[in-house]
Design a protein around this motif. Structure first.
Motif, PDB file in Angstrom:
ATOM      1  N   PRO A 280       4.050  16.552   9.697  1.00 21.26           N
ATOM      2  CA  PRO A 280       4.584  16.318  11.053  1.00 21.26           C
ATOM      3  C   PRO A 280       4.024  15.044  11.684  1.00 21.26           C
ATOM      4  N   SER A 281       2.695  14.828  11.526  1.00 17.25           N
ATOM      5  CA  SER A 281       2.061  13.612  12.045  1.00 17.25           C
ATOM      6  C   SER A 281       2.743  12.380  11.516  1.00 17.25           C
ATOM      7  N   PHE A 282       2.936  12.390  10.209  1.00 18.50           N
ATOM      8  CA  PHE A 282       3.477  11.218   9.535  1.00 18.50           C
ATOM      9  C   PHE A 282       4.853  10.865  10.104  1.00 18.50           C
ATOM     10  N   CYS A 283       5.755  11.860  10.170  1.00 16.01           N
ATOM     11  CA  CYS A 283       7.120  11.588  10.637  1.00 16.01           C
ATOM     12  C   CYS A 283       7.115  11.104  12.089  1.00 16.01           C
ATOM     13  N   ILE A 284       6.402  11.829  12.949  1.00 15.28           N
ATOM     14  CA  ILE A 284       6.452  11.503  14.381  1.00 15.28           C
ATOM     15  C   ILE A 284       5.805  10.145  14.659  1.00 15.28           C
ATOM     16  N   CYS A 285       4.623   9.922  14.075  1.00 20.45           N
ATOM     17  CA  CYS A 285       3.910   8.674  14.377  1.00 20.45           C
ATOM     18  C   CYS A 285       4.594   7.453  13.774  1.00 20.45           C
ATOM     19  N   LEU A 286       5.234   7.652  12.630  1.00 20.46           N
ATOM     20  CA  LEU A 286       5.959   6.529  12.034  1.00 20.46           C
ATOM     21  C   LEU A 286       7.071   6.079  12.983  1.00 20.46           C
ATOM     22  N   ALA A 287       7.804   7.049  13.532  1.00 15.53           N
ATOM     23  CA  ALA A 287       8.875   6.717  14.472  1.00 15.53           C
ATOM     24  C   ALA A 287       8.296   6.021  15.704  1.00 15.53           C
ATOM     25  N   LEU A 288       7.199   6.578  16.244  1.00 18.14           N
ATOM     26  CA  LEU A 288       6.597   5.987  17.442  1.00 18.14           C
ATOM     27  C   LEU A 288       6.078   4.577  17.156  1.00 18.14           C
ATOM     28  N   ALA A 289       5.462   4.398  15.978  1.00 20.83           N
ATOM     29  CA  ALA A 289       4.931   3.086  15.620  1.00 20.83           C
ATOM     30  C   ALA A 289       6.058   2.063  15.563  1.00 20.83           C
TER      31      ALA A 289
ATOM     32  N   PRO B  96      -0.327  -8.385  -1.095  1.00 19.08           N
ATOM     33  CA  PRO B  96      -0.202  -7.035  -0.554  1.00 19.08           C
ATOM     34  C   PRO B  96      -1.078  -6.014  -1.276  1.00 19.08           C
ATOM     35  N   ALA B  97      -1.221  -6.170  -2.587  1.00 15.82           N
ATOM     36  CA  ALA B  97      -2.045  -5.211  -3.322  1.00 15.82           C
ATOM     37  C   ALA B  97      -3.481  -5.250  -2.812  1.00 15.82           C
ATOM     38  N   ARG B  98      -3.974  -6.453  -2.545  1.00 15.44           N
ATOM     39  CA  ARG B  98      -5.343  -6.604  -2.065  1.00 15.44           C
ATOM     40  C   ARG B  98      -5.493  -5.991  -0.671  1.00 15.44           C
ATOM     41  N   MET B  99      -4.469  -6.235   0.138  1.00 19.94           N
ATOM     42  CA  MET B  99      -4.528  -5.726   1.497  1.00 19.94           C
ATOM     43  C   MET B  99      -4.478  -4.195   1.514  1.00 19.94           C
ATOM     44  N   LEU B 100      -3.601  -3.631   0.673  1.00 22.19           N
ATOM     45  CA  LEU B 100      -3.511  -2.175   0.594  1.00 22.19           C
ATOM     46  C   LEU B 100      -4.837  -1.582   0.138  1.00 22.19           C
TER      47      LEU B 100
ATOM     48  N   VAL C  52      -1.563   6.485  10.426  1.00 20.67           N
ATOM     49  CA  VAL C  52      -0.137   6.257  10.188  1.00 20.67           C
ATOM     50  C   VAL C  52       0.303   4.970  10.880  1.00 20.67           C
ATOM     51  N   ILE C  53      -0.073   4.827  12.161  1.00 21.23           N
ATOM     52  CA  ILE C  53       0.375   3.667  12.932  1.00 21.23           C
ATOM     53  C   ILE C  53      -0.268   2.382  12.411  1.00 21.23           C
ATOM     54  N   LEU C  54      -1.584   2.492  12.155  1.00 19.31           N
ATOM     55  CA  LEU C  54      -2.326   1.340  11.653  1.00 19.31           C
ATOM     56  C   LEU C  54      -1.768   0.850  10.313  1.00 19.31           C
TER      57      LEU C  54
ATOM     58  N   SER D 115       1.289   3.015   5.637  1.00 15.38           N
ATOM     59  CA  SER D 115       1.071   4.310   6.279  1.00 15.38           C
ATOM     60  C   SER D 115       0.568   5.324   5.279  1.00 15.38           C
ATOM     61  N   LEU D 116       1.270   5.399   4.145  1.00 13.40           N
ATOM     62  CA  LEU D 116       0.903   6.394   3.129  1.00 13.40           C
ATOM     63  C   LEU D 116      -0.500   6.123   2.582  1.00 13.40           C
ATOM     64  N   VAL D 117      -0.796   4.845   2.351  1.00 13.33           N
ATOM     65  CA  VAL D 117      -2.123   4.503   1.835  1.00 13.33           C
ATOM     66  C   VAL D 117      -3.210   4.865   2.844  1.00 13.33           C
ATOM     67  N   ALA D 118      -2.963   4.562   4.122  1.00 18.32           N
ATOM     68  CA  ALA D 118      -3.962   4.858   5.152  1.00 18.32           C
ATOM     69  C   ALA D 118      -4.168   6.371   5.288  1.00 18.32           C
TER      70      ALA D 118
END
Lengths: 191, 217
Positions: free
Chosen positions: A87-96, B29-33, B94-96, B106-109
Motif C-alpha cells: 500500500p505504501s509503495f502504490c500511494i507514495c509513488l502516486a504522491l511523489a 545509473p547502476a552506480r547511483m542505484l 519510495v519518494i526518495l 523506488s524499488l531499490v530504496a
C-alpha cells in the motif's frame, strides 16, 4: 484459508490503514493478529513490541517479520513484509509523481512553506522523546530525577559537540556512542 | 547505457515546469542505484525509534553528505511520508527513490530500507530468549539512543536555523506552536500537519488577493 494468505491480507490492511507512523500501526497489528485471527497470544504480542522497539528499523516491518517468521518461516516473513509495503509503495509513488510535477508552481510552494516549519517541530519532538528515553528512561510526563543517567547525558553532549564541530556521518556517531557507552558501563562496573 | 537517473548537481530546474517529473542525468545509473541501496540499507540498519528519526538521518545523508536533495525538498518528502498510510521510513524511501531513479529507484530504496529489519528480526526471533536476557545488548541499545538523539538535534538545529532565517514571523510561530502542540499538548503529528496545511492554504488565499489588488492598482 491458508495461514500465509491470512497473514498477507492482514498486513496489507495494517499497511493501508496505519496513518501516522510506527506507533499508529501497533493497535492495528494487535487487532489483526491477536483479536481477529487469533494467530498470537497477547503475551507473545507484547514481547514482539518490546523486540520491535529494541531493534533498528520501522516498527511495522519489524513486527511483520517477527509474526511472519514465527507463523510461516521465511515465506511468512516475505509475505508479511510485502503486505506491509505494497500500500505504501502504490500511494507514495502516486504522491511523489504529483509532487515533482507541481512543486515548482508558486501556489504549491506557498502551501508547502507553511508545512516545513511544522515538520521541523515534529522532528524536534521525536528527538526530544528519544533523548528523554535515553537519559531518564521515560517520556516527558514520567521524568524522575533519580533516574538520571549521566553516562547517556555525557554521550549526548559529546556526540552533539562532535557533530557540530566535525560533521561526521550519522552512523559513525551512533555506532561510536554505542561502543563508548557500553565500554563505560562495563569498565565502571555499573552493568 | 540508458540515462535513467537524476543528478541534482547538473539539474535544470526549468524542466520541472514543463511537467518532466524526473530528470535524466549523465551519472551511471547502476552506480547511483547501488549508492541508493547502500545508503538506505545502512540508515535502516542503524536507526532505532520512530519514523522521524530515520527522516532526520536521511536528511543528513542525502542533503548534507551526498547533496542529492535540497533541504526544502527533504522536508516536503517528510510531510508527504507522514501523511500517507504505512511506515514513514518506507514511504520516505519510495519518494526518495522515485526522485533519484524513477520507479526502479523506488524499488531499490524499499529493498534497502526493509532488508535490515527483516534480517535482524528473523535472526532474533530464532534466538529470542537469549537475546532478551543479554545484559550487554541491553546496555548497547540503551546508550545508542543518546547518540541517535544527538544526530537528531544536530539536524534540527540546522533546520530550525533555516526557518528563523526566512525572517517570516508566520513560519517561526508555526514552528514554535507545532512543537508546543506536539510535546506539551500531545497533539497527533497528523493533526499538526493538517493544521499547518490549512494555514498554508489561507496564506495562499491572502497572497493571491494582495497580488490581485496590486495588479488593479
Amino acid at each position: 484459508m491458508g495461514i500465509l494468505n491470512q497473514l498477507f491480507l492482514a498486513f496489507i490492511q495494517v499497511g493501508m490503514f496505519s496513518v501516522g507512523g510506527g506507533y499508529a500501526a501497533i493497535p492495528l497489528i494487535q487487532s489483526q493478529i491477536v483479536d481477529i485471527h487469533g494467530l498470537m497470544t497477547l503475551a507473545e504480542f507484547t514481547d514482539l513490541i518490546t523486540i520491535a522497539e529494541m531493534t533498528p528499523g520501522p516498527i511495522s516491518i519489524n513486527s511483520a517479520t517477527f509474526v511472519g517468521m514465527r507463523l510461516g518461516g521465511i515465506p511468512g516473513v516475505l509475505l508479511c513484509t510485502l503486505g506491509c509495503i505494497i500500500p505504501s509503495f502504490c500511494i507514495c509513488l502516486a504522491l511523489a509523481h504529483f509532487y515533482y510535477k507541481y512543486r515548482n508552481f508558486s501556489g504549491v510552494q506557498t502551501v508547502l512553506s507553511a508545512l516545513r516549519p511544522a515538520v521541523v517541530a515534529l522532528i524536534a519532538s521525536a528527538g526530544l522523546s528519544i533523548l528523554l528515553l535515553g537519559v531518564f528512561q521515560s517520556d516527558l510526563g514520567g521524568i524522575v530525577l533519580s533516574n538520571f543517567r549521566w553516562i547517556e547525558a555525557v554521550i549526548f553532549v559529546g556526540a552533539l559537540f562532535i557533530l557540530r564541530k566535525f560533521h561526521p556521518s550519522a552512523i559513525a556517531v551512533i555506532f561510536g556512542s554505542g561502543v563508548v557507552g557500553t565500554a563505560a558501563y562495563l569498565l565502571l562496573g555499573l552493568a | 547505457m540508458k540515462k535513467l537517473c537524476y543528478d541534482s548537481a547538473t539539474s535544470d530546474k526549468k524542466n520541472y515546469m514543463k511537467g518532466d517529473s524526473i530528470m535524466r542525468s549523465k551519472e551511471n545509473p547502476a552506480r547511483m542505484l547501488w549508492q541508493l541501496f547502500k545508503a538506505t540499507f545502512l540508515l535502516s540498519a542503524f536507526t532505532f525509534g520512530g519514523g522521524f528519526v530515520i527522516v532526520s538521518l536521511m536528511k543528513k545523508k542525502f542533503v548534507e553528505e551526498l547533496k542529492w536533495l535540497e533541504e526544502e525538498e527533504m522536508l516536503d518528502i517528510t510531510a508527504i511520508a507522514q501523511s500517507s498510510p504505512g511506515p514513514i521510513p518506507i514511504n520516505a524511501s519510495v519518494i526518495l527513490g522515485y526522485r533519484m531513479c524513477g520507479v526502479i529507484g523506488s524499488l531499490v530504496a524499499i529493498l534497502g530500507t526493509s532488508l535490515p529489519p527483516m534480517i535482524i528480526i528473523s535472526v532474533i526471533s530464532v534466538f529470542y530468549a537469549q537475546f532478551r536476557s543479554n545484559h550487554v545488548i541491553a546496555i548497547a541499545l540503551q546508550v545508542m539512543r543518546a547518540g541517535v538523539a544527538a544526530v537528531i538535534f544536530d539536524v534540527v538545529l540546522n533546520l530550525a536555523k533555516k526557518v528563523v532565517d526566512t525572517r517570516r514571523v508566520l513560519y517561526i510561530m508555526l514552528m514554535v506552536t507545532a512543537f508546543v502542540g506536539k510535546v506539551l499538548l500531545g497533539m497527533d503529528a497528523m493533526v499538526v500537519i493538517l493544521c499547518c496545511l490549512v494555514v498554508g492554504l489561507l496564506d495562499l488565499v491572502f497572497e493571491l488577493r494582495s497580488s490581485r489588488r496590486k495588479a488593479v492598482a
